[in-house]
Design an enzyme around this catalytic site. Structure first.
Site, PDB file in Angstrom:
ATOM      1  N   ASN A  12       0.849  -1.197  -0.043  1.00  0.00           N
ATOM      2  CA  ASN A  12      -0.010   0.121   0.009  1.00  0.00           C
ATOM      3  C   ASN A  12       1.175   1.250   0.176  1.00  0.00           C
ATOM      4  OD1 ASN A  12      -1.883   1.948   0.452  1.00  0.00           O
ATOM      5  ND2 ASN A  12      -2.267   1.314   2.545  1.00  0.00           N
ATOM      6  N   LYS A  14      -0.029   4.149  -0.206  1.00  0.00           N
ATOM      7  CA  LYS A  14      -0.748   5.641   0.371  1.00  0.00           C
ATOM      8  C   LYS A  14      -0.365   6.371  -0.843  1.00  0.00           C
ATOM      9  CE  LYS A  14       0.059   3.203   4.666  1.00  0.00           C
ATOM     10  NZ  LYS A  14      -0.199   3.327   6.167  1.00  0.00           N
ATOM     11  N   HIS A  97      -9.777   0.622   5.248  1.00  0.00           N
ATOM     12  CA  HIS A  97      -8.470   0.863   6.042  1.00  0.00           C
ATOM     13  C   HIS A  97      -8.711   1.843   7.206  1.00  0.00           C
ATOM     14  CE1 HIS A  97      -4.209   2.153   6.299  1.00  0.00           C
ATOM     15  NE2 HIS A  97      -3.860   1.218   5.712  1.00  0.00           N
ATOM     16  N   GLU A  99      -7.126   4.234   8.144  1.00  0.00           N
ATOM     17  CA  GLU A  99      -7.255   5.786   7.673  1.00  0.00           C
ATOM     18  C   GLU A  99      -8.343   6.329   7.106  1.00  0.00           C
ATOM     19  OE1 GLU A  99      -3.368   5.352   5.731  1.00  0.00           O
ATOM     20  OE2 GLU A  99      -2.195   4.696   7.522  1.00  0.00           O
ATOM     21  N   GLU A 169      -5.432  -5.512  10.808  1.00  0.00           N
ATOM     22  CA  GLU A 169      -4.770  -4.649  10.786  1.00  0.00           C
ATOM     23  C   GLU A 169      -4.884  -3.961  12.114  1.00  0.00           C
ATOM     24  OE1 GLU A 169      -2.465  -3.287   7.147  1.00  0.00           O
ATOM     25  OE2 GLU A 169      -4.256  -2.114   7.309  1.00  0.00           O
ATOM     26  N   GLY A 175       1.792   2.157  10.965  1.00  0.00           N
ATOM     27  CA  GLY A 175       2.781   3.301  10.615  1.00  0.00           C
ATOM     28  C   GLY A 175       3.245   3.576  11.755  1.00  0.00           C
ATOM     29  N   SER A 215       3.277  -2.309  10.559  1.00  0.00           N
ATOM     30  CA  SER A 215       4.615  -2.168  10.691  1.00  0.00           C
ATOM     31  C   SER A 215       5.331  -3.173  10.581  1.00  0.00           C
ATOM     32  CB  SER A 215       4.863  -1.649  12.094  1.00  0.00           C
ATOM     33  OG  SER A 215       4.283  -0.359  12.319  1.00  0.00           O
TER      34      SER A 215
HETATM   35  C1  PEP Z   1      -1.127  -0.132   6.105  1.00  0.00           C
HETATM   36  O1  PEP Z   1      -1.084   1.020   5.552  1.00  0.00           O
HETATM   37  O2  PEP Z   1      -2.073  -0.945   5.771  1.00  0.00           O
HETATM   38  C2  PEP Z   1       0.068  -0.628   6.865  1.00  0.00           C
HETATM   39  C3  PEP Z   1      -0.074  -1.948   7.465  1.00  0.00           C
HETATM   40  O3  PEP Z   1       0.944   0.256   6.947  1.00  0.00           O
HETATM   41  P1  PEP Z   1       2.374   0.151   7.851  1.00  0.00           P
HETATM   42  O4  PEP Z   1       2.951  -1.256   7.127  1.00  0.00           O
HETATM   43  O5  PEP Z   1       3.211   1.324   7.288  1.00  0.00           O
HETATM   44  O6  PEP Z   1       2.181  -0.159   9.156  1.00  0.00           O
END
Ligand code: PEP
Length: 260
Positions: A12, A14, A97, A99, A169, A175, A215
């Site tokens: 992703n 973003k 997601h 976000e 998630e 993040g 992460s």
């Molecule tokens: C994500 O955006 O779904 C995600 C898992 O980001 P990150 O790996 O940066 O935590």
């Protein structure tokens, strides 16, 4: 016979990389990541880059995902893009997601309508579920996951389930560098598969692919890939580094046959 689920690594990107940068980055990844029969690699660039990248990409090597879309197929919705318009361009859609849920206030109704719109347009939904830090501290992780699944899948029938991917998630892990323990992921994946079993039966719960995201780095990827019931990873930050992303895909390729 239990189904063999193909591993899935989703990057992703973003709101990063211009269209030109995205194209150059795709070239770089294409040079580094070979086509593997046991791993599907999906890239989710910014919306603007999807069309040019769909012409550039070798679809055996990488599939494309949209990070967001509107759930109606067409109409007076200024500024929006629909799954119908995306259907020849992407194979997957990231939906729910954190976000989108928390920064853009997407509701459960928006999310279930998007899941349904994706399936209606033959795009595979990657439905993200996961608890916030306060839900976790109150011991409500499992309830949060179940509620998001029940609500997000409410418009799907069992015939649609072969298209579904669920990503666990935890919001506090995205993040932040603060990733979940593999034992947390084991528990969450059990909750996800049990809920799908309750809603759609045992066959569906074995067929659906479940990812972990939050992460993940090259050094933690193998531990998550080894978790029973995990079929792959959703990668944010590390997907923007070609070395890290390539290493994560290689870890998926080398991980043992999928554990049902
Ligand atoms: C994500 O955006 O779904 C995600 C898992 O980001 P990150 O790996 O940066 O935590």
């Amino acid at each position: 016979m239990t189904p063999q689920r193909k591993k899935l690594i989703v990057g992703n990107w973003k709101m990063n990389l211009s269209v030109n940068e995205a194209s150059l980055y795709l070239h770089k990844l294409a040079d580094r990541i070979p086509v593997r029969r046991n791993v599907e690699v999906v890239l989710a660039p910014t919306l603007l880059a999807l069309q040019p990248l769909s012409l550039q990409v070798n679809r055996r090597q990488f599939k494309l995902a949209v990070q967001n879309f509107y759930w109606r197929d067409n109409g007076a919705f200024t500024g929006e893009v629909s799954a119908y318009q995306l259907q020849s361009i992407v194979q997957y859609a990231i939906i729910g997601h954190s976000e989108r849920r928390y920064k853009f206030h997407e509701t459960e109704k928006d999310i279930r309508n998007k899941v349904q719109a994706a399936v209606r347009n033959r795009i595979q939904p990657i439905l993200c579920v996961g608890e916030t830090v306060s839900e976790r501290s109150m011991g409500e992780t499992n309830d949060a996951i179940r509620d998001q699944l029940i609500s997000g899948l409410a418009n799907l029938t069992s015939d649609d389930l072969d298209m579904l991917v669920v990503a666990y998630e935890p919001v506090w892990a995205i993040g932040t560098g603060d990733n979940a323990k593999p034992s947390d992921v084991t528990d969450a994946v059990k909750v996800i598969r049990n809920q799908i079993k309750q809603l759609y039966g045992a066959k569906a719960s074995e067929m659906v692919r479940v990812l972990y995201g939050g992460s993940v780095t090259p050094s933690s990827a193998a531990d998550y890939l080894a978790v029973k019931g995990v079929d792959g990873l959703l990668i944010g930050g590390a997907s923007l580094d070609s070395h890290d992303f390539t290493e994560i895909v290689t870890k998926a390729h080398n991980s043992n046959a999928v554990k049902i």
